[in-house]
Design a protein around this motif. Structure first.
Motif, PDB file in Angstrom:
ATOM      1  N   ALA A  79      38.200 100.721  46.306  1.00  0.00           N
ATOM      2  CA  ALA A  79      36.820 101.083  45.964  1.00  0.00           C
ATOM      3  C   ALA A  79      36.258 102.059  46.997  1.00  0.00           C
ATOM      4  CB  ALA A  79      35.963  99.822  45.899  1.00  0.00           C
ATOM      5  N   LEU A  80      36.622 101.848  48.252  1.00  0.00           N
ATOM      6  CA  LEU A  80      36.111 102.730  49.308  1.00  0.00           C
ATOM      7  C   LEU A  80      36.695 104.134  49.178  1.00  0.00           C
ATOM      8  CD1 LEU A  80      36.379 100.308  52.397  1.00  0.00           C
ATOM      9  CD2 LEU A  80      34.268 101.035  51.305  1.00  0.00           C
ATOM     10  N   THR A  81      37.989 104.192  48.883  1.00  0.00           N
ATOM     11  CA  THR A  81      38.617 105.523  48.844  1.00  0.00           C
ATOM     12  C   THR A  81      38.269 106.295  47.579  1.00  0.00           C
ATOM     13  OG1 THR A  81      40.625 104.399  48.188  1.00  0.00           O
ATOM     14  CG2 THR A  81      40.584 105.220  50.407  1.00  0.00           C
ATOM     15  N   SER A  82      37.845 105.591  46.530  1.00  0.00           N
ATOM     16  CA  SER A  82      37.551 106.339  45.306  1.00  0.00           C
ATOM     17  C   SER A  82      36.063 106.672  45.163  1.00  0.00           C
ATOM     18  CB  SER A  82      38.046 105.557  44.079  1.00  0.00           C
ATOM     19  OG  SER A  82      37.478 104.275  44.076  1.00  0.00           O
ATOM     20  N   TYR A  83      35.285 106.318  46.171  1.00  0.00           N
ATOM     21  CA  TYR A  83      33.855 106.669  46.162  1.00  0.00           C
ATOM     22  C   TYR A  83      33.692 108.064  46.782  1.00  0.00           C
ATOM     23  CZ  TYR A  83      28.873 106.135  47.290  1.00  0.00           C
ATOM     24  OH  TYR A  83      27.517 106.306  47.398  1.00  0.00           O
ATOM     25  N   ARG A  84      32.629 108.757  46.427  1.00  0.00           N
ATOM     26  CA  ARG A  84      32.527 110.157  46.877  1.00  0.00           C
ATOM     27  C   ARG A  84      31.793 110.360  48.207  1.00  0.00           C
ATOM     28  NH1 ARG A  84      34.363 114.101  44.093  1.00  0.00           N
ATOM     29  NH2 ARG A  84      32.903 115.666  44.804  1.00  0.00           N
ATOM     30  N   TRP A  85      31.161 109.352  48.737  1.00  0.00           N
ATOM     31  CA  TRP A  85      30.530 109.387  50.058  1.00  0.00           C
ATOM     32  C   TRP A  85      29.607 110.583  50.299  1.00  0.00           C
ATOM     33  CZ3 TRP A  85      30.566 104.794  51.727  1.00  0.00           C
ATOM     34  CH2 TRP A  85      31.662 103.967  51.511  1.00  0.00           C
ATOM     35  N   PRO A  86      28.517 110.684  49.543  1.00  0.00           N
ATOM     36  CA  PRO A  86      27.589 111.782  49.819  1.00  0.00           C
ATOM     37  C   PRO A  86      26.993 111.715  51.231  1.00  0.00           C
ATOM     38  CG  PRO A  86      26.650 110.210  48.234  1.00  0.00           C
ATOM     39  CD  PRO A  86      28.094 109.851  48.410  1.00  0.00           C
ATOM     40  N   GLY A  87      26.912 110.497  51.769  1.00  0.00           N
ATOM     41  CA  GLY A  87      26.375 110.370  53.138  1.00  0.00           C
ATOM     42  C   GLY A  87      27.478 110.363  54.189  1.00  0.00           C
ATOM     43  N   ASN A  88      28.718 110.636  53.761  1.00  0.00           N
ATOM     44  CA  ASN A  88      29.860 110.793  54.656  1.00  0.00           C
ATOM     45  C   ASN A  88      30.085 109.588  55.579  1.00  0.00           C
ATOM     46  OD1 ASN A  88      30.910 113.472  53.852  1.00  0.00           O
ATOM     47  ND2 ASN A  88      28.765 114.001  54.209  1.00  0.00           N
TER      48      ASN A  88
ATOM     49  N   GLU B 194      32.693  90.855  49.316  1.00  0.00           N
ATOM     50  CA  GLU B 194      33.440  92.056  48.957  1.00  0.00           C
ATOM     51  C   GLU B 194      33.007  92.603  47.596  1.00  0.00           C
ATOM     52  OE1 GLU B 194      37.807  91.965  49.520  1.00  0.00           O
ATOM     53  OE2 GLU B 194      37.846  92.202  47.351  1.00  0.00           O
ATOM     54  N   GLN B 195      32.841  91.685  46.630  1.00  0.00           N
ATOM     55  CA  GLN B 195      32.524  92.123  45.271  1.00  0.00           C
ATOM     56  C   GLN B 195      31.170  92.839  45.220  1.00  0.00           C
ATOM     57  OE1 GLN B 195      34.884  92.030  42.883  1.00  0.00           O
ATOM     58  NE2 GLN B 195      33.441  93.374  41.813  1.00  0.00           N
ATOM     59  N   ALA B 196      30.220  92.359  46.028  1.00  0.00           N
ATOM     60  CA  ALA B 196      28.891  92.987  46.042  1.00  0.00           C
ATOM     61  C   ALA B 196      29.016  94.437  46.493  1.00  0.00           C
ATOM     62  CB  ALA B 196      27.963  92.220  46.970  1.00  0.00           C
ATOM     63  N   ILE B 197      29.879  94.678  47.472  1.00  0.00           N
ATOM     64  CA  ILE B 197      30.066  96.037  47.987  1.00  0.00           C
ATOM     65  C   ILE B 197      30.753  96.903  46.928  1.00  0.00           C
ATOM     66  CG2 ILE B 197      31.182  97.417  49.820  1.00  0.00           C
ATOM     67  CD1 ILE B 197      28.853  95.636  50.797  1.00  0.00           C
ATOM     68  N   ILE B 198      31.773  96.339  46.289  1.00  0.00           N
ATOM     69  CA  ILE B 198      32.487  97.094  45.248  1.00  0.00           C
ATOM     70  C   ILE B 198      31.520  97.451  44.116  1.00  0.00           C
ATOM     71  CG2 ILE B 198      34.350  96.987  43.531  1.00  0.00           C
ATOM     72  CD1 ILE B 198      35.845  95.157  45.546  1.00  0.00           C
ATOM     73  N   ASP B 199      30.686  96.496  43.723  1.00  0.00           N
ATOM     74  CA  ASP B 199      29.710  96.750  42.651  1.00  0.00           C
ATOM     75  C   ASP B 199      28.706  97.828  43.047  1.00  0.00           C
ATOM     76  OD1 ASP B 199      30.971  94.858  41.175  1.00  0.00           O
ATOM     77  OD2 ASP B 199      29.478  93.285  41.484  1.00  0.00           O
ATOM     78  N   GLU B 200      28.342  97.800  44.321  1.00  0.00           N
ATOM     79  CA  GLU B 200      27.391  98.812  44.804  1.00  0.00           C
ATOM     80  C   GLU B 200      27.996 100.208  44.730  1.00  0.00           C
ATOM     81  OE1 GLU B 200      25.993  98.634  48.931  1.00  0.00           O
ATOM     82  OE2 GLU B 200      25.126  96.711  48.365  1.00  0.00           O
ATOM     83  N   LEU B 201      29.283 100.289  45.103  1.00  0.00           N
ATOM     84  CA  LEU B 201      29.938 101.602  45.131  1.00  0.00           C
ATOM     85  C   LEU B 201      30.254 102.093  43.726  1.00  0.00           C
ATOM     86  CD1 LEU B 201      32.450 101.022  48.082  1.00  0.00           C
ATOM     87  CD2 LEU B 201      30.318 102.319  48.148  1.00  0.00           C
ATOM     88  N   HIS B 202      30.647 101.180  42.864  1.00  0.00           N
ATOM     89  CA  HIS B 202      31.061 101.565  41.509  1.00  0.00           C
ATOM     90  C   HIS B 202      30.360 100.680  40.484  1.00  0.00           C
ATOM     91  CE1 HIS B 202      34.205 104.043  43.282  1.00  0.00           C
ATOM     92  NE2 HIS B 202      34.476 103.037  44.070  1.00  0.00           N
ATOM     93  N   PRO B 203      29.057 100.846  40.308  1.00  0.00           N
ATOM     94  CA  PRO B 203      28.329  99.929  39.419  1.00  0.00           C
ATOM     95  C   PRO B 203      28.868  99.944  37.996  1.00  0.00           C
ATOM     96  CG  PRO B 203      26.926 101.755  40.157  1.00  0.00           C
ATOM     97  CD  PRO B 203      28.203 101.843  40.919  1.00  0.00           C
ATOM     98  N   TRP B 204      29.394 101.093  37.551  1.00  0.00           N
ATOM     99  CA  TRP B 204      29.894 101.190  36.172  1.00  0.00           C
ATOM    100  C   TRP B 204      31.186 100.405  35.959  1.00  0.00           C
ATOM    101  CZ3 TRP B 204      28.770 105.233  39.354  1.00  0.00           C
ATOM    102  CH2 TRP B 204      29.829 105.639  40.152  1.00  0.00           C
ATOM    103  N   GLN B 205      31.815  99.970  37.055  1.00  0.00           N
ATOM    104  CA  GLN B 205      33.074  99.230  36.905  1.00  0.00           C
ATOM    105  C   GLN B 205      32.854  97.742  36.674  1.00  0.00           C
ATOM    106  OE1 GLN B 205      35.700 100.069  40.118  1.00  0.00           O
ATOM    107  NE2 GLN B 205      36.557 101.830  39.072  1.00  0.00           N
TER     108      GLN B 205
END
Ligand code: ATP
Ligand code: MG
Length: 495
Positions: free
Chosen positions: A367-376, A393-404
């Motif tokens: 999830a971390l590597t597939s996010y685009r990191w606009p804030g770098n 962990e799941q909360a973070i994944i959901d935050e990064l990729h809510p559509w997943q």
């Protein structure tokens, strides 16, 4: 006079003998050390710092360096401390033992603070050298080679982490400009590490023992910024009850970072130009000019050429600042660094809040590597911080990729816009599923790799390869986060 050739390696008797480099301007000392060491060590003798630096660049590093406090590099007048800081930055595992006289003790304390392993006072005896070599060679033997390769410590809280080729090039560029003592302009999106790069340049420069100060040029109105940078005399304005030096004076002989320089008010740009031209300026309310020797590094995340075209930024100032331009790549263009950076930030934040680091599972990593990191990198650091606090962990994944959340694939999967192909998405999902299955099997087997390999019906070697590929780590023994120790750690801090 001497039996050996200066600056060249004296042949080791046995190839496997530890390599000792000695840098000392006194030929008698070099002769003596060669006499007492050459039977057990491969000794390289240098009376000249430039030759030593060249050897360090071009040949494998020695196992230990003996460095005299009084060595000076002829062309740059760089002293032992400057040399030490560069050696520490480029070869962090290399133990450095300094030679000094008792009169130099104060300075020598600085050397140990900068990472010298030990100090031997001159005149020394053979037994002093033997004891020190034995101790530090034994200690450096225990260090794993990969332990230090990824990060250069800059201060208590900040390190420069780099693994990919592009960032290694940035590091080499920093080292190069550090020596040239020219102004540097650092460009890059917000949070890409412009300040960290500026700190690295300072650390690798001969000014490393002097101050490094940062001024944010966008954070205050013109008159306040002027007094901050250049200081003021008593009575210069209402409230100026006594004179105060500005950052340029405080930072004399050091390095100043002008952050967000493109937003500097135009009236001040002329004054800055003057400082860059001859190092002189005058405090507010004074007619006398002050002269300083400050290395200027400027940073900005705006398109500076556009700012010039719009006449917001002076072109002549741009050319003055731009002795060398460093472009920090955004995180989405160096995703291969995300595993190492995530672990680094986890260690950093866990140490700050005095708790055990949390493991970064393959699924989270995906999830971390597939996010685009606009804030770098700043955004990544904040995400890791939130993960440590929430331990979810799941909360973070959901935050990064809510559509997943509903099982749909991210429309902006890792990499560039071109990577949105179905093939790429399938590859990502497959990788995530494989990593999750391996992680589960390892967990069930209590990290018994043989059992897990058997369970997964793959070879032991293939399992080890995949553990490395997906950056899997065993869970820590205990984990306790005290939220009280982390005041203000909440979603508001996220980038
Ligand atoms: N190479 C790196 N290794 C480790 N940490 C890094 C690295 N680069 C940046 N960081 C960390 O990421 C955060 C942002 O870095 P930094 O402040 O240098 O970015 P910046 O480009 O100056 O951002 P801004 O444009 O917002 O001022 C900091 O906490 C910094 O310590
Ligand atoms: Mg910055």
């Amino acid at each position: 006079m001497s039996r050996m050739q200066r600056g060249t390696s004296v042949k080791a008797q046995a190839k496997r003998n530890p390599q000792i480099a000695v840098l000392d301007g006194d030929p008698a000392i070099l002769d003596y050390l060669n006499e007492i060491l050459a039977d057990r060590y491969a000794v390289s003798l240098f009376s000249d710092a430039a030759k030593f630096n060249q050897s360090l660049r071009e040949t494998p590093a020695p196992d230990l360096l003996l460095l005299d406090w009084n060595i000076v590099e002829n062309d740059s007048e760089e002293n032992a401390l400057g040399l030490l800081s560069r050696v520490r930055a480029s070869k962090p595992t290399l133990p450095v033992i300094m030679f000094a006289c008792s009169a130099e003790l104060k300075e020598v304390v600085a050397a140990t603070q900068m990472g010298a392993a030990d100090v031997i006072l001159k005149p020394f005896r053979k037994s002093d050298i033997d004891a020190a070599l034995e101790q530090y060679l034994r200690e450096s033997d225990k260090k794993t080679p990969e332990a230090d390769v990824e990060e250069i410590p800059l201060n208590e809280n900040t390190s420069f982490v780099r693994t990919c080729k592009r960032m290694r090039e940035i590091e080499s560029q920093c080292a190069l400009v550090a020596r040239a003592d020219i102004p540097v302009l650092i460009l890059g999106e917000s949070g890409t590490g412009k300040e960290v790069a500026a700190m690295l340049i300072h650390k690798l420069s001969a000014r490393s023992q002097r101050s490094f100060l940062k001024v944010n040029c966008a954070a205050m109105p013109a008159d306040l910024l002027e007094s901050e940078l250049f200081g003021y005399e008593q009575g210069a304005f209402t409230g100026a009850v006594k004179s105060k030096p500005g950052k340029f004076e405080i930072c004399n002989n050091g390095t100043i970072l002008l952050d967000e320089v493109a937003e500097m008010p135009t009236v001040l740009q002329a004054k800055l130009l003057q400082v860059l031209q001859d190092g002189s300026f005058s405090r507010l309310g004074s007619r006398t000019s002050v002269k300083v020797d400050v290395r200027v590094i400027a940073a900005t995340n705006v398109d500076i050429k556009a700012a010039i075209a719009q006449k917001i930024f002076r072109e002549d100032l741009y050319y003055r600042l731009n002795g060398f331009t460093l472009k920090m790549p955004p995180l989405r263009e160096r995703t291969e660094e995300i595993p190492v950076l995530s672990k680094h930030f986890m260690r950093k934040v866990a140490a700050k809040y005095e708790c055990d680091p949390l493991p970064i599972s393959p699924v989270l990593l995906q999830a971390l590597t597939s996010y685009r990191w606009p804030g770098n990198l700043r955004e990544l650091e904040n995400t890791i911080k939130r993960y440590l606090v929430l331990a979810d962990e799941q909360a973070i994944i959901d935050e990064l990729h809510p559509w997943q959340r509903n099982g749909a694939a991210s429309p902006s999967a890792e990499g560039s816009e071109n990577d949105r192909s179905l093939k790429h998405l399938v590859k990502n999902l497959k990788g995530g599923a494989e990593a999750a299955a391996i992680a589960q099997s390892l967990e069930v087997s209590g990290w018994n790799r043989k059992v897990a390999a058997n369970d997964l019906q793959i070879s032991y070697k293939a399992l080890l390869y995949k553990i490395k590929q997906y950056n899997l780590t065993p869970p820590p023994r205990k984990h306790q986060v005290s939220i009280e120790k982390a005041p203000g750690l909440d979603r508001a801090q996220s980038a």
